[in-house]
Design an enzyme around this catalytic site. Structure first.
Site, PDB file in Angstrom:
ATOM      1  N   ARG A 140       0.826  -1.220   0.000  1.00 27.11           N
ATOM      2  CA  ARG A 140       0.000   0.000   0.000  1.00 27.11           C
ATOM      3  C   ARG A 140       0.861   1.272   0.000  1.00 27.11           C
ATOM      4  O   ARG A 140       0.610   2.172  -0.812  1.00 27.11           O
ATOM      5  CB  ARG A 140      -0.964  -0.030   1.184  1.00 27.11           C
ATOM      6  CG  ARG A 140      -2.089  -1.049   1.029  1.00 27.11           C
ATOM      7  CD  ARG A 140      -3.015  -1.039   2.242  1.00 27.11           C
ATOM      8  NE  ARG A 140      -2.280  -1.369   3.456  1.00 27.11           N
ATOM      9  CZ  ARG A 140      -2.716  -1.097   4.689  1.00 27.11           C
ATOM     10  NH1 ARG A 140      -3.872  -0.471   4.876  1.00 27.11           N
ATOM     11  NH2 ARG A 140      -1.997  -1.453   5.734  1.00 27.11           N
ATOM     12  N   ASN A 178      -6.438  -2.956   1.735  1.00 26.21           N
ATOM     13  CA  ASN A 178      -6.368  -4.414   1.793  1.00 26.21           C
ATOM     14  C   ASN A 178      -7.777  -4.975   1.848  1.00 26.21           C
ATOM     15  O   ASN A 178      -8.629  -4.458   2.583  1.00 26.21           O
ATOM     16  CB  ASN A 178      -5.611  -4.882   3.039  1.00 26.21           C
ATOM     17  CG  ASN A 178      -4.114  -4.673   2.926  1.00 26.21           C
ATOM     18  OD1 ASN A 178      -3.572  -4.600   1.833  1.00 26.21           O
ATOM     19  ND2 ASN A 178      -3.444  -4.562   4.065  1.00 26.21           N
TER      20      ASN A 178
END
Length: 761
Positions: A21, A39
């Protein structure tokens, strides 16, 4: 925004807990992209918006520059309407982690290594330095999802400085769960077996003791290692004495590639494997005149070598040692010690002191072992650094648990088109390894959130893995899978094959459906079934398991098969070491088949050749005779092939090597160089394999061949078999992702057991 475009990007694979990320966040900022990333149960999902050309560059950069510990299994994009986000943000995770992949344990990245030796850095010489791009993962996760409270770092609250890094999306330690520093993280100690702390800096004192020839137990990522100076004969000899390990080679660890090149001859592929994030042990050819103690690897032409993969290794080695022995912290036949109290108890009689820390190891993981075959890795043991990476399957399966066989124990959990193999557990011959099997099964099931409906196990009724499968409750359907059929299926599955193949399965032992011991098999079939199309001629196994430890028994068996009761009249030097009472006993066993079951094992054929030629009559570890025979054969380039016969029957073909054994006995008597005889035997077996496969192809039309079984760890034989088959226009498939030995067997069991309900479709 002119020509604005938005797309949803779904990325599957090992993409959580590896800095994916923040990687996307920084990539978006550099490319002028807005949107978000989070996620999910599918992996990482992002929505990205921007100029069409910048967006295309953004997507291309995802695959080309993913974080070091990430593995992208798939990347899918979908055009969606623009939303006009003002910036790119990281959103919180959603849903359960049931389909999330856990990253394997990694090495130390260059950034952390630079900080480790930078006196101005606050983590200078801190043995637990890590970031999102490196360090432990699988060995410390206790449950899903992969967050700090679900790791063994939960007991170390972050200090303000570490928390600031952990919460900053622009920092490379953003959401690095093992992140710590000297103020808030684990602490290193040097202690004796009674857990009494020794004075001085732990690393400096331990290094000084190693330099004095002492044995130090070192707590690593996945367990304890036993370390000594690899150049010190007396230290290595003492380690062998205390560890009760007479001749089996020790692995060594060197500070860098330059040091490795001083004692070994790595090629470019081997160097890439050594320096990759997995940092396995790689078998490297010995450099003539190297300074490593000859007691490290007493016979054979290779050193099992690795580079440092923890900060502690770097601190111990840099500027001090050319190489250290770094062998598993255990006694023979036991699993590697990984709990502190257990390690001090089990290793107290071996180690002079213990270099320990207070970060708990949740899952023990041995080092992976690889050799290079035709430019690709050939696993001998698949464990740390590679587990729990998935294997993509060519078929869909229900939820299946497979528990392997007896040797090289591993388990497999499969569901859908994916399978996860466990780390190396060990040979299932005692309560300790059985307990490790149970622990590993429970941990992986919880981590992957797979509740199996089927459990697969070996056909052998006396294996501890079979007993373990029988003892599982929960309404599981048990499916016994024939050993060599599982080998065929394992090699097929990792190569993405379906349908029918010819399977050449050579190993030491496997329970045959006719009640004999198989191990030199040619099977025709696929996941749904098989038939035995060929095999090596069967001979007695004198004394059963005793013949595995004493290869001269197999030489007697093959000589009896070739010469009859007059075998002891042969002028072979080693026969003179067998006394008259023992001769009568062995003859009686062979003539009357007393405690001498029949076997077609190719592994036992190699044992017989090694003993017959005087290479090795008794062994102290599994595969020793065959390994030394291979090393000897590599010293010769003879193209000679001994005679053999193919015996064709209605449904099968048998390789009869009696002519080879007779010719070999004549060569031994005549004093032919051992290396030439060893090479000729390898070439003969390779030629015979191609002949049998050609015969089978003429009967059933199959052209694809898979090679599996522990004998195909033998690089020289495997190269010879591949070459012989390729010359006859076969398509040849070997193992690349899993070991050919029983360490890869559970995958085949899982696919066969899960595929069985589909028969008849």
């Amino acid at each position: 925004m002119i020509d604005a475009k938005r797309m949803r990007i779904t990325i599957e694979g090992i993409v959580q807990g590896v800095g994916f990320r923040p990687f996307l966040f920084r990539l978006a900022e550099r490319n002028g992209i807005t949107g978000w990333v989070k996620n999910t149960t599918a992996g990482v999902v992002a929505e990205a918006e921007g100029d069409a050309s910048l967006l295309a560059a953004f997507v291309a950069a995802i695959e080309g520059g993913a974080p070091p510990l990430a593995v992208i299994a798939s990347l899918a994009t979908e055009d969606i309407p623009p939303a006009g986000d003002a910036a790119f943000t990281i959103l919180g995770s959603e849903g359960s982690a049931g389909t999330v992949r856990v990253a394997p344990d990694g090495d130390v990245c260059p950034d952390c290594l630079r900080e480790l030796f930078d006196p101005a850095d606050r983590r200078y010489r801190y043995p637990f330095i890590t970031c999102t791009n490196c360090g432990p993962r699988y060995s410390l996760i206790t449950a899903a999802p992969y967050d700090r409270p679900n790791t063994t770092m939960a007991s170390f609250p972050l200090c303000d400085a570490c928390r600031a890094e952990y919460e900053d999306p622009g920092d490379r330690r953003f959401h690095a769960q093992p992140v710590a520093c000297p103020d808030c993280g684990p602490r290193l100690r040097l202690v004796d077996s009674g857990d009494r702390e020794l004075a001085g800096d732990p690393v400096e004192t331990a290094a000084a003791l190693l330099a004095q020839g002492k044995i130090v137990a070192v707590k690593g990522i996945g367990g304890y290692h036993l370390a000594v100076d690899a150049l010190n004969d007396a230290a290595v000899r003492e380690l062998r004495r205390r560890k009760c390990r007479d001749e089996k080679p020790f692995a060594v660890i060197a500070p860098d590639l330059e040091a490795v090149r001083s004692f070994a001859i790595p090629d470019a592929v081997e160097e890439r494997l050594l320096a990759g994030p997995e940092h396995p042990i790689v078998l490297l050819r010995k450099r003539p005149g190297n300074g490593i103690s000859p007691l490290v690897a007493p016979a054979g032409g290779y050193f099992g070598t690795m580079l440092p993969y923890t900060p502690l290794h770097h601190l111990l080695l840099r500027g001090r040692f050319t190489a250290l022995v770094m062998t598993s912290g255990n006694l023979s036949d036991e699993p590697i010690a990984y709990r502190d109290a257990e390690a001090r108890e089990r290793l107290a009689a071996i180690a002079d002191c213990f270099l320990v820390h207070d970060r708990e190891i949740h899952t023990r993981t041995d080092d992976s072992v690889i050799r290079v075959f035709r430019g690709n890795p050939l696993f001998l043991r698949r464990s740390r650094g590679y587990v729990p990476r998935e294997v993509r399957l060519p078929v869909e399966l229900p939820a299946v648990l497979a528990v392997g066989a007896e040797l090289k124990g591993t388990i497999c959990l499969a569901r859908g088109d994916r399978a996860v193999m466990s780390q190396h557990i060990g040979d299932l011959k005692n309560a300790a390894t059985l307990a490790s099997l149970a622990e590993t099964t429970a941990h992986l099931q919880g981590l992957l959130e797979i509740t199996p409906a089927i459990v697969a196990h070996d056909l052998h009724p006396d294996y501890l893995s079979t007993s373990f499968a029988e003892g599982l409750g929960g309404g599981l359907r048990r499916v016994p899978v024939q050993h060599h059929h599982a080998h065929v299926a394992s090699c097929m599955a990792e190569n993405g094959l379906d349908g029918q193949v010819i399977g050449v399965i050579f190993d030491g032992t496997g329970y045959g459906t006719d009640g004999t011991i198989w191990g030199g098999e040619f099977l025709v079939g696929g996941y749904g079934g098989y038939r035995r199309a060929g095999h090596l001629r069967q001979v007695p196994l004198p004394g059963g398991d005793a013949a595995v430890k004493e290869p001269f028994r197999m030489a007697l068996s093959y000589l009896y098969d070739a010469f009859g009761a007059g075998l002891f009249d042969l002028p072979l030097p080693w026969l003179g070491d067998i006394g008259e009472p023992e001769r009568l006993l062995y003859l009686r066993m062979l003539e009357r088949r007393i405690n001498s079951p029949l076997t077609s094992s190719c592994g036992r054929l190699f044992d017989a050749v090694a003993a017959l030629t005087g290479v090795r009559g008794k062994v102290s570890y599994e595969g020793q005779a065959a390994m030394e025979l291979e090393a000897l054969a590599e010293q010769s380039d003879t193209a000679a092939v001994y005679p053999y016969i193919l015996v064709r029957r209605d449904e099968t073909v048998e390789i009869d090597f009696r002519l080879m054994i007779r010719a070999l006995a004549e060569d031994v008597t005549a004093g032919r160089p051992k290396a030439e005889m060893a090479r000729a035997c390898h070439s003969t077996i390779a030629a015979a394999v191609a002949d049998v496969c050609s015969h089978i192809r003429s009967r059933c039309g199959l052209n694809r061949v898979v090679l599996s079984g522990g004998v195909f760890q033998n690089k020289l034989l495997t190269e010879g078999v591949c070459q012989s088959l390729l010359e006859k226009d076969f398509l040849v498939h070997t193992h690349r992702l899993l070991p050919p030995n029983d360490g890869g067997l559970a995958l085949g069991q899982a696919v066969v057991a899960g595929y069985a309900p589909r028969k008849g479709e």
